[in-house]
Design a protein around this motif. Structure first.
Motif, short mmCIF file in Angstrom:
data_model
loop_
_atom_site.label_atom_id
_atom_site.label_comp_id
_atom_site.label_asym_id
_atom_site.label_seq_id
_atom_site.Cartn_x
_atom_site.Cartn_y
_atom_site.Cartn_z
N ILE A 87 0.84 -1.20 0.00
CA ILE A 87 0.00 0.00 0.00
C ILE A 87 0.87 1.25 0.00
CG2 ILE A 87 -1.83 1.24 1.20
CD1 ILE A 87 -2.57 -1.43 2.56
N ASP A 88 0.56 2.16 -0.89
CA ASP A 88 1.23 3.45 -0.97
C ASP A 88 0.41 4.45 -0.14
OD1 ASP A 88 2.42 5.85 -1.61
OD2 ASP A 88 2.02 5.73 -3.76
N ALA A 89 0.86 4.75 1.08
CA ALA A 89 0.08 5.60 1.98
C ALA A 89 -0.09 7.01 1.46
CB ALA A 89 0.75 5.63 3.36
N ASP A 90 0.80 7.45 0.57
CA ASP A 90 0.73 8.81 0.05
C ASP A 90 -0.37 9.00 -0.98
OD1 ASP A 90 2.89 9.78 1.55
OD2 ASP A 90 4.33 8.97 0.13
N ASN A 91 -0.87 7.89 -1.55
CA ASN A 91 -1.75 8.01 -2.71
C ASN A 91 -3.09 7.33 -2.60
OD1 ASN A 91 -0.43 9.55 -5.02
ND2 ASN A 91 1.24 8.20 -4.39
N VAL A 92 -3.45 6.88 -1.40
CA VAL A 92 -4.79 6.31 -1.18
C VAL A 92 -5.30 6.78 0.18
CG1 VAL A 92 -4.55 4.26 -2.65
CG2 VAL A 92 -3.79 4.17 -0.27
N PRO A 93 -6.63 6.90 0.34
CA PRO A 93 -7.19 7.36 1.61
C PRO A 93 -7.31 6.23 2.62
CG PRO A 93 -8.93 7.06 0.02
CD PRO A 93 -7.65 6.77 -0.71
N TYR A 94 -7.06 6.54 3.89
CA TYR A 94 -7.14 5.51 4.93
C TYR A 94 -8.58 5.18 5.32
CZ TYR A 94 -8.01 9.35 8.22
OH TYR A 94 -8.54 10.43 8.85
N ILE A 121 2.62 -1.35 4.31
CA ILE A 121 2.25 -0.01 3.87
C ILE A 121 3.46 0.90 3.99
CG2 ILE A 121 1.37 0.60 6.16
CD1 ILE A 121 -0.74 2.34 4.66
N TYR A 122 3.64 1.75 2.98
CA TYR A 122 4.87 2.54 2.85
C TYR A 122 4.56 4.03 2.93
CZ TYR A 122 6.57 -1.92 1.12
OH TYR A 122 6.89 -3.26 1.01
N GLY A 123 5.41 4.74 3.69
CA GLY A 123 5.26 6.19 3.79
C GLY A 123 6.26 6.77 4.76
N TYR A 146 11.86 7.70 4.46
CA TYR A 146 12.04 9.15 4.52
C TYR A 146 12.03 9.74 3.11
CZ TYR A 146 13.39 8.58 9.40
OH TYR A 146 13.41 8.29 10.75
N SER A 147 11.55 10.98 3.02
CA SER A 147 11.62 11.71 1.76
C SER A 147 12.99 12.40 1.71
CB SER A 147 10.49 12.75 1.70
OG SER A 147 9.24 12.12 1.75
N ASN A 163 9.49 11.05 -4.81
CA ASN A 163 8.75 10.08 -4.02
C ASN A 163 9.59 8.84 -3.79
OD1 ASN A 163 6.88 8.51 -2.73
ND2 ASN A 163 5.23 8.90 -4.18
N ALA A 164 10.25 8.79 -2.63
CA ALA A 164 11.10 7.64 -2.30
C ALA A 164 10.25 6.42 -1.95
CB ALA A 164 12.01 8.00 -1.13
N THR A 165 8.98 6.63 -1.59
CA THR A 165 8.09 5.53 -1.24
C THR A 165 7.93 4.56 -2.41
OG1 THR A 165 6.86 6.92 0.30
CG2 THR A 165 5.77 4.94 -0.48
#
Length: 265
Positions: free
Chosen positions: A14-21, A42-44, A69-70, A76-78
């Protein structure tokens, strides 16, 4: 032994930056329709306040958070972390497929590579997801559909969606509380043509095709196809609503099980 879709061991990334929780529970229930999650990660950048909403739901669903970390602003390092982990998991040989939860087109090449390796690939993201990514998956499910079903079951207003801390807001966009969840039109000519041509591809000498085979072909042709996008829980009611196809329900054997067949009028 042939592994069925129900028996698939899936790696859920899961890409935490691009989907809603807020729809995580619905996403996990949808994933369970296709297999059993073996890996759930999940990544972020969990030091970022925008992701604070994820923390409670991760504990409830036993999902492992991966800190990334960014390193550089605007990069986007995620994505890179997810891709590296996906390839590591692929080479363990302990899964049959992947579920990539993101609305980011950067995962297009990953999906293609995993399918080349014989993996089933399910994608899940918002309707803003570029077609390059949706087409690279065996099947792609839009989160808005899951949200609409949840709201319908709870009696809530499916068109009102509260803002979340991890959502990136476009200054020119409508406020999140007034955004409408789009619903496709079942009378759409492209949809009718897609179903009609698929029937012709599979039809017997009398023009009939088994509904299950038709559904499988529709998803192969358009991985994002989902009858729920048009307001129907199943394919048969959607086809009936279009009015351009004949329906034949046939009883088979002593079990009184009805098999549904469809053909063009």
């Amino acid at each position: 032994m042939i592994t069925t879709d129900r028996d698939l061991r899936l790696a859920v990334l899961i890409d935490a930056d691009n989907v809603p929780y807020s729809t995580l529970q619905e996403m996990l229930e949808e994933i369970a329709r296709y297999g059993t999650p073996t890996f759930k990660r999940i990544y972020g950048d969990w030091t970022n306040p925008r992701l604070v909403g994820w923390k409670a739901v991760l504990l409830e669903n036993a999902i492992t958070p991966v800190q990334q970390y960014s390193y550089t602003s605007g990069k986007n390092a995620t994505d890179s972390a997810m891709i590296i982990d996906a390839m590591d998991i692929l080479y363990t040989g302990r899964v049959d497929g992947f579920c990539i939860v993101s609305s980011d087109s950067d995962f297009t090449r990953l999906a293609i590579r995993l399918r080349e390796a014989g993996m089933k690939v399910f994608g899940m993201g918002e309707q803003k997801t570029p077609v390059s990514f949706t087409s690279a998956c065996d099947r792609f499910i839009y989160i808005e559909i899951l949200r609409r079903n949840r709201d319908a079951e709870s009696g809530g207003n499916e068109q009102d969606e509260p803002a979340e801390p991890n959502e990136q807001v476009d200054a020119k966009a409508k406020p999140a509380s007034r955004r409408k969840t789009p619903k496709s039109d079942p009378s759409d000519k492209k949809l009718r043509n897609l179903i009609s041509s698929s029937i012709n591809d599979l039809a017997d000498e009398d023009g009939w095709v088994f509904l299950g085979d038709l559904g499988n072909l529709l998803i192969k042709k358009r991985p994002s196809f989902d009858s729920r996008s048009y307001g129907f829980s199943k394919l048969l009611p959607l086809i009936k609503s279009i009015g351009a196809f004949e329906i034949d329900e046939r009883e088979t054997g002593k079990s009184n099980i009805r098999h549904v067949y469809v053909r063009n009028k």
